[in-house]
Design a protein around this motif. Structure first.
Motif, mmCIF file in Angstrom:
data_model
loop_
_atom_site.group_PDB
_atom_site.id
_atom_site.type_symbol
_atom_site.label_atom_id
_atom_site.label_comp_id
_atom_site.label_asym_id
_atom_site.label_seq_id
_atom_site.Cartn_x
_atom_site.Cartn_y
_atom_site.Cartn_z
ATOM 1 N N PHE A 196 12.201 -12.531 11.509
ATOM 2 C CA PHE A 196 13.216 -12.129 10.543
ATOM 3 C C PHE A 196 13.495 -10.627 10.559
ATOM 4 O O PHE A 196 14.315 -10.152 9.781
ATOM 5 C CB PHE A 196 12.777 -12.543 9.125
ATOM 6 C CG PHE A 196 12.671 -14.032 8.951
ATOM 7 C CD1 PHE A 196 13.775 -14.797 8.648
ATOM 8 C CD2 PHE A 196 11.453 -14.671 9.123
ATOM 9 C CE1 PHE A 196 13.684 -16.166 8.501
ATOM 10 C CE2 PHE A 196 11.351 -16.040 8.979
ATOM 11 C CZ PHE A 196 12.463 -16.803 8.663
ATOM 12 N N TYR A 197 12.798 -9.905 11.385
ATOM 13 C CA TYR A 197 13.065 -8.471 11.483
ATOM 14 C C TYR A 197 14.402 -8.253 12.187
ATOM 15 O O TYR A 197 14.646 -8.806 13.259
ATOM 16 C CB TYR A 197 11.949 -7.764 12.252
ATOM 17 C CG TYR A 197 12.206 -6.295 12.458
ATOM 18 C CD1 TYR A 197 12.146 -5.408 11.391
ATOM 19 C CD2 TYR A 197 12.539 -5.808 13.719
ATOM 20 C CE1 TYR A 197 12.394 -4.050 11.580
ATOM 21 C CE2 TYR A 197 12.781 -4.461 13.914
ATOM 22 C CZ TYR A 197 12.710 -3.585 12.836
ATOM 23 O OH TYR A 197 12.960 -2.250 13.028
ATOM 24 N N VAL A 198 15.259 -7.474 11.560
ATOM 25 C CA VAL A 198 16.561 -7.165 12.147
ATOM 26 C C VAL A 198 16.438 -5.885 12.953
ATOM 27 O O VAL A 198 16.169 -4.815 12.406
ATOM 28 C CB VAL A 198 17.636 -7.016 11.051
ATOM 29 C CG1 VAL A 198 18.963 -6.561 11.661
ATOM 30 C CG2 VAL A 198 17.820 -8.344 10.321
ATOM 31 N N GLN A 199 16.633 -6.011 14.231
ATOM 32 C CA GLN A 199 16.461 -4.860 15.112
ATOM 33 C C GLN A 199 17.634 -3.899 15.010
ATOM 34 O O GLN A 199 18.788 -4.305 14.877
ATOM 35 C CB GLN A 199 16.311 -5.324 16.560
ATOM 36 C CG GLN A 199 14.995 -6.020 16.839
ATOM 37 C CD GLN A 199 14.759 -6.158 18.320
ATOM 38 O OE1 GLN A 199 15.694 -6.245 19.103
ATOM 39 N NE2 GLN A 199 13.508 -6.160 18.720
ATOM 40 N N ARG A 200 17.310 -2.631 15.035
ATOM 41 C CA ARG A 200 18.313 -1.577 15.175
ATOM 42 C C ARG A 200 18.039 -0.952 16.539
ATOM 43 O O ARG A 200 17.392 0.084 16.650
ATOM 44 C CB ARG A 200 18.173 -0.577 14.043
ATOM 45 C CG ARG A 200 18.489 -1.170 12.658
ATOM 46 C CD ARG A 200 18.010 -0.242 11.565
ATOM 47 N NE ARG A 200 18.577 -0.525 10.270
ATOM 48 C CZ ARG A 200 17.971 -1.213 9.310
ATOM 49 N NH1 ARG A 200 16.762 -1.706 9.520
ATOM 50 N NH2 ARG A 200 18.549 -1.418 8.140
ATOM 51 N N SER A 201 18.497 -1.628 17.576
ATOM 52 C CA SER A 201 18.028 -1.381 18.943
ATOM 53 C C SER A 201 18.197 0.058 19.397
ATOM 54 O O SER A 201 17.297 0.641 20.016
ATOM 55 C CB SER A 201 18.748 -2.318 19.922
ATOM 56 O OG SER A 201 18.492 -3.658 19.589
ATOM 57 N N ILE A 202 19.344 0.658 19.107
ATOM 58 C CA ILE A 202 19.592 2.024 19.571
ATOM 59 C C ILE A 202 18.628 2.988 18.899
ATOM 60 O O ILE A 202 18.010 3.836 19.553
ATOM 61 C CB ILE A 202 21.056 2.425 19.290
ATOM 62 C CG1 ILE A 202 22.001 1.550 20.115
ATOM 63 C CG2 ILE A 202 21.273 3.904 19.611
ATOM 64 C CD1 ILE A 202 23.469 1.820 19.856
ATOM 65 N N GLN A 203 18.468 2.854 17.583
ATOM 66 C CA GLN A 203 17.580 3.756 16.854
ATOM 67 C C GLN A 203 16.128 3.549 17.264
ATOM 68 O O GLN A 203 15.376 4.512 17.435
ATOM 69 C CB GLN A 203 17.742 3.531 15.346
ATOM 70 C CG GLN A 203 19.113 3.962 14.828
ATOM 71 C CD GLN A 203 19.345 3.525 13.398
ATOM 72 O OE1 GLN A 203 19.075 2.388 13.021
ATOM 73 N NE2 GLN A 203 19.859 4.439 12.584
ATOM 74 N N GLU A 204 15.733 2.291 17.420
ATOM 75 C CA GLU A 204 14.347 2.016 17.802
ATOM 76 C C GLU A 204 14.045 2.566 19.188
ATOM 77 O O GLU A 204 12.993 3.179 19.411
ATOM 78 C CB GLU A 204 14.093 0.512 17.742
ATOM 79 C CG GLU A 204 14.050 -0.019 16.320
ATOM 80 C CD GLU A 204 14.066 -1.523 16.278
ATOM 81 O OE1 GLU A 204 13.624 -2.154 17.256
ATOM 82 O OE2 GLU A 204 14.518 -2.080 15.265
ATOM 83 N N SER A 205 14.940 2.368 20.115
ATOM 84 C CA SER A 205 14.722 2.867 21.471
ATOM 85 C C SER A 205 14.593 4.389 21.465
ATOM 86 O O SER A 205 13.731 4.956 22.159
ATOM 87 C CB SER A 205 15.885 2.446 22.370
ATOM 88 O OG SER A 205 15.715 2.944 23.679
ATOM 89 N N LEU A 206 15.427 5.056 20.658
ATOM 90 C CA LEU A 206 15.352 6.516 20.545
ATOM 91 C C LEU A 206 13.997 6.952 19.994
ATOM 92 O O LEU A 206 13.379 7.894 20.493
ATOM 93 C CB LEU A 206 16.473 7.021 19.632
ATOM 94 C CG LEU A 206 16.522 8.533 19.364
ATOM 95 C CD1 LEU A 206 16.792 9.289 20.664
ATOM 96 C CD2 LEU A 206 17.596 8.851 18.321
ATOM 97 N N CYS A 207 13.506 6.234 18.978
ATOM 98 C CA CYS A 207 12.204 6.574 18.387
ATOM 99 C C CYS A 207 11.073 6.325 19.376
ATOM 100 O O CYS A 207 10.136 7.128 19.479
ATOM 101 C CB CYS A 207 11.973 5.757 17.120
ATOM 102 S SG CYS A 207 13.038 6.210 15.738
ATOM 103 N N TYR A 208 11.135 5.210 20.109
ATOM 104 C CA TYR A 208 10.083 4.887 21.071
ATOM 105 C C TYR A 208 9.993 5.953 22.158
ATOM 106 O O TYR A 208 8.899 6.351 22.566
ATOM 107 C CB TYR A 208 10.352 3.527 21.717
ATOM 108 C CG TYR A 208 10.269 2.352 20.772
ATOM 109 C CD1 TYR A 208 9.616 2.455 19.541
ATOM 110 C CD2 TYR A 208 10.847 1.127 21.092
ATOM 111 C CE1 TYR A 208 9.546 1.382 18.679
ATOM 112 C CE2 TYR A 208 10.774 0.042 20.237
ATOM 113 C CZ TYR A 208 10.131 0.172 19.027
ATOM 114 O OH TYR A 208 10.060 -0.898 18.172
#
Length: 451
Positions: A130-142
């Motif tokens: 159920f986690y909604v990914q914010r792919s661009i932001q997450e990739s930037l943080c990673y």
């Protein structure tokens, strides 16, 4: 066909868990994400973009992942066909009735059975579909957390998903052998927050204990040089020297310090100094910072002393219509386009309220029309959430008056800065430059007759 990345990952997660009894790790999810978005991208490109070893992904991680799915599904799986293979698997499962099956694969859209619904409270677990990914932001943080001298600032009102994102950044960091420590400033006693000496000793002691080291404050603390310098020397001379791998230090709800301007000034100046040290000093380069805040700083911080203009800022926004539709599919709900529009108008994609709505409709099987008919009343499903906000407004009349000013306006209004940021922190208003406006129609209708 699976229309969303979230559904694809949820299906993959369930297949892996049923086959091994273990959840996918962040590296495996990252490989799957790239397989969905760009299957022609080479493993070397993937590794370079996400700061992994190309040899490790190509020779170890990827073959192990595809072997897992090949054995689980009984056919050869690669990054080029994993999407189509999983889609066929879901279709096959949907035609086979199995009342004991408790999983996320109850139909070809990837929805969940009511027995596996996740009660929406607090942060979303790492392995949750159920986690909604914010792919661009997450990739930037990673990518950023792997870099020496990194500083990530996650900003949003409460219940917008800040902690859920922070947990995923920390989980990703752990896959690269980093150590992680989280401190939540909401858990600090007010008597400690109001005293710099006590605060910095609490700060050092908590980090020491979470790193499973023996406290050495007596060796480094010196009243003659002050608490801030003692804390800095303790971090540099003891904690960072004792650890062999980088440390990701996540500080949650640092906004709590804004209530104590003098303390906040000293504390945030110290963090800024640490960040500056990390640009040139190899010892300080072990330290990476994550600051999680519910509101903008409404205290005066000199631009050259504040950490809030450094690093990368991740401002979490409400769910989009497409993200809400994905969650609707996961909850096995059939809502019309008009009903989805009504829901978006009422909640404006508020993450917690949206998830609570869908959980309620799926779990208790009430009709959408019944739910909407009483949504903005004390008998509606949002009454606990609304009552908590109302209680705060009643305790702080100045906030109630400020919100009333917003409610009575037909255009964004300008409020005194502290009041505006506190209402923003609660999630009741959204910022529009130097002005604010009500967040959603639920708040507009409910509080208009109660402020």
């Amino acid at each position: 066909m699976m229309q969303t990345l979230e559904t694809f990952l949820a299906v993959a997660e369930q297949v892996a868990y049923e086959a091994t009894g273990e959840h996918l790790n962040d590296l495996q999810r990252m490989i799957l994400l790239e397989s969905w978005q760009a299957p022609k991208k080479t493993y070397e490109q993937i590794a370079r973009e996400h700061n992994y070893s190309g040899n490790y992904i190509q020779q170890v991680a990827a073959p192990r992942l595809w072997r897992l799915f090949s054995e689980a599904l009984g056919q050869k799986v690669t990054k080029f066909n994993v999407r189509s293979v999983l889609e066929r698997h879901v279709v096959a499962q949907s035609t086979t009735h199995n009342p004991d099956r408790n999983c996320v694969l109850t139909n070809f859209k990837g929805s969940v059975s009511t027995t596996s619904l996740e009660y929406p409270t607090g942060s979303v677990p790492i392995d949750s579909p159920f986690y909604v990914q914010r792919s661009i932001q997450e990739s930037l943080c990673y990518q950023n957390v792997l870099q020496p001298s990194s500083l990530i600032r996650i900003k949003a009102p409460r219940q917008m998903g800040k902690t859920s994102l922070m947990l995923r950044i920390l989980a990703y960091a752990k896959t690269t052998e980093m150590q992680t420590v989280t401190l939540n400033f909401q858990q600090v006693e007010k008597a400690i927050l109001a005293d710099l000496h006590k605060l910095l000793r609490w700060f050092c002691t908590c980090i020491t204990q979470k790193l499973k080291l023996t406290p050495q404050l007596a060796t480094y603390w010196d009243n003659d040089i002050g608490s801030k310098m003692s804390c800095t020397l303790y971090m540099e001379g003891y904690l960072l020297e004792e650890i062999s791998s980088p440390l990701v230090l996540a500080l949650e709800e640092v906004s709590e310090l804004f209530e104590y301007p003098a303390i906040a000034q000293e504390f945030f100046t110290m963090l800024r100094t640490w960040h500056e040290h990390s640009k040139t000093d190899s010892t300080w380069q072990k330290l990476r910072l994550i600051l999680v805040q519910s509101t903008e700083p409404y205290i005066h911080l000199n631009v050259n002393q504040s950490p809030f203009n450094l690093g990368i800022e991740v401002a979490l926004t409400p769910f989009t219509t497409e993200q809400v539709e994905s969650l609707i599919d996961l909850h096995n709900l059939q809502l019309s386009t008009h009903q989805i529009q009504q829901l978006m108008h009422l909640l404006q994609g508020h993450p917690f309220l949206t998830r609570w709505t869908l959980y309620y409709l799926a779990q208790f099987q009430h009709s959408f029309e019944e739910m909407m008919a009483i949504a903005v009343t004390d008998a509606g499903i949002y009454h606990d959430h609304l009552h908590r906000h109302l209680g705060i407004l009643q305790r702080y009349p100045e906030l109630r008056e400020a919100l009333l000013q917003v409610l009575n306006a037909t255009e964004p209004v300008e409020l005194e800065q502290v009041k505006a940021f506190k209402l923003y922190s609660m999630g009741l208003v959204k910022l529009a430059g130097n002005q604010v406006m009500i967040t959603c129609d639920l708040y507009r209708q409910y509080f208009r007759g109660r402020c």
